[in-house]
Write an enzyme that holds these catalytic residues in place. Sequence first.
Site, PDB file in Angstrom:
ATOM      1  N   ARG A  23       0.853  -1.196   0.000  1.00 43.25           N
ATOM      2  CA  ARG A  23       0.000   0.000   0.000  1.00 43.25           C
ATOM      3  C   ARG A  23       0.881   1.235   0.000  1.00 43.25           C
ATOM      4  O   ARG A  23       1.906   1.285   0.665  1.00 43.25           O
ATOM      5  CB  ARG A  23      -0.894   0.024   1.239  1.00 43.25           C
ATOM      6  CG  ARG A  23      -1.832   1.230   1.276  1.00 43.25           C
ATOM      7  CD  ARG A  23      -2.553   1.352   2.607  1.00 43.25           C
ATOM      8  NE  ARG A  23      -1.645   1.533   3.730  1.00 43.25           N
ATOM      9  CZ  ARG A  23      -1.051   2.684   4.042  1.00 43.25           C
ATOM     10  NH1 ARG A  23      -1.240   3.755   3.304  1.00 43.25           N
ATOM     11  NH2 ARG A  23      -0.245   2.759   5.087  1.00 43.25           N
ATOM     12  N   VAL A  24       0.438   2.235  -0.755  1.00 41.83           N
ATOM     13  CA  VAL A  24       1.003   3.573  -0.664  1.00 41.83           C
ATOM     14  C   VAL A  24      -0.143   4.519  -0.360  1.00 41.83           C
ATOM     15  O   VAL A  24      -1.308   4.212  -0.636  1.00 41.83           O
ATOM     16  CB  VAL A  24       1.747   4.010  -1.953  1.00 41.83           C
ATOM     17  CG1 VAL A  24       3.042   3.231  -2.115  1.00 41.83           C
ATOM     18  CG2 VAL A  24       0.883   3.873  -3.177  1.00 41.83           C
ATOM     19  N   SER A  25       0.198   5.671   0.212  1.00 44.51           N
ATOM     20  CA  SER A  25      -0.831   6.574   0.715  1.00 44.51           C
ATOM     21  C   SER A  25      -1.503   7.438  -0.335  1.00 44.51           C
ATOM     22  O   SER A  25      -2.641   7.841  -0.167  1.00 44.51           O
ATOM     23  CB  SER A  25      -0.243   7.487   1.787  1.00 44.51           C
ATOM     24  OG  SER A  25       0.184   6.722   2.880  1.00 44.51           O
ATOM     25  N   SER A  26      -0.805   7.772  -1.397  1.00 44.41           N
ATOM     26  CA  SER A  26      -1.425   8.679  -2.357  1.00 44.41           C
ATOM     27  C   SER A  26      -1.189   8.222  -3.788  1.00 44.41           C
ATOM     28  O   SER A  26      -0.302   7.418  -4.072  1.00 44.41           O
ATOM     29  CB  SER A  26      -0.884  10.101  -2.171  1.00 44.41           C
ATOM     30  OG  SER A  26       0.473  10.144  -2.523  1.00 44.41           O
TER      31      SER A  26
ATOM     32  N   GLN B   3       2.321   8.408  -5.339  1.00 48.49           N
ATOM     33  CA  GLN B   3       3.364   7.498  -4.878  1.00 48.49           C
ATOM     34  C   GLN B   3       3.319   6.200  -5.690  1.00 48.49           C
ATOM     35  O   GLN B   3       2.308   5.853  -6.276  1.00 48.49           O
ATOM     36  CB  GLN B   3       3.186   7.190  -3.390  1.00 48.49           C
ATOM     37  CG  GLN B   3       3.413   8.387  -2.497  1.00 48.49           C
ATOM     38  CD  GLN B   3       3.179   8.041  -1.037  1.00 48.49           C
ATOM     39  OE1 GLN B   3       2.261   7.301  -0.703  1.00 48.49           O
ATOM     40  NE2 GLN B   3       4.008   8.587  -0.174  1.00 48.49           N
TER      41      GLN B   3
END
Length: 186
Positions: A7-10, A13
Site C-alpha cells: 500500500r502507498v498513501s497517495s 506514490q
Amino acid sequence: MIVGYARVSSIGQDHAAQLDRLAAAGAEKIFSEKQSGLDRERAALEECLRFVREGDVLLVTKLDRLARSAAHLHQIVETLDGKNVGFRVLDDPSLDTTTRTGKLVFGILASIAEFETALRKERQLEGIAKAKAEGRSGGRPAKLTGETKAEILRRSASGESVRKIAEAVGFSKSAVQKVVTEGAGG
C-alpha cells in the site's frame, strides 16, 4: 502460500519497490492499493483478508503499510490467527507469528494496543467533560442559514460592527465578514 499486501498513501506514490520485494520474498499472490492507511475501508486489504486460507502467510514490507495503530494491527492479526494464517514483516523479522518469538512480540503489542485504547478513551472522556464544563457541546459547527445571513446583512447595513454582529448571531468574525463581503457583491 505466501500472500503479499502492498500500500502507498497517495496516487502520486509508487509501490513498485514493495511489489518487487514481496515477489522476491516468495509472495505468489499480491494485493495492492493506493489509499491512505487512515481510511477504515481499504478494499484490497479486505479482499486480501478474505482470500487467505489456513496455512498461508500474509507478508508486508513494513508494518505501517498494513495497520494504522497497534490496536488495528492486533485486530488484523487476530483475524489471521482465527483462520490459522501466519503474518510476517520483511523489515522487522521479530514480527513473525510463524515463530514462538514472533508470537511473543505480538502478545506484547496486543497489551500495548489495549493500554493505548484505554488511554485514548480516558483522554476523550476528560476532553468531553472539560468542554461541557466550559459550556461547549460537541458536534459539527452550525451552518449559516439564509435567515442568519439576512440578519447579518441587516445589522451590517445599520452600521453595526462585524465583532458585535458575530457576538449577536453566534458565529465567528470571519464567517460574518464573509457574508458581509458576499452581500456587498464582492
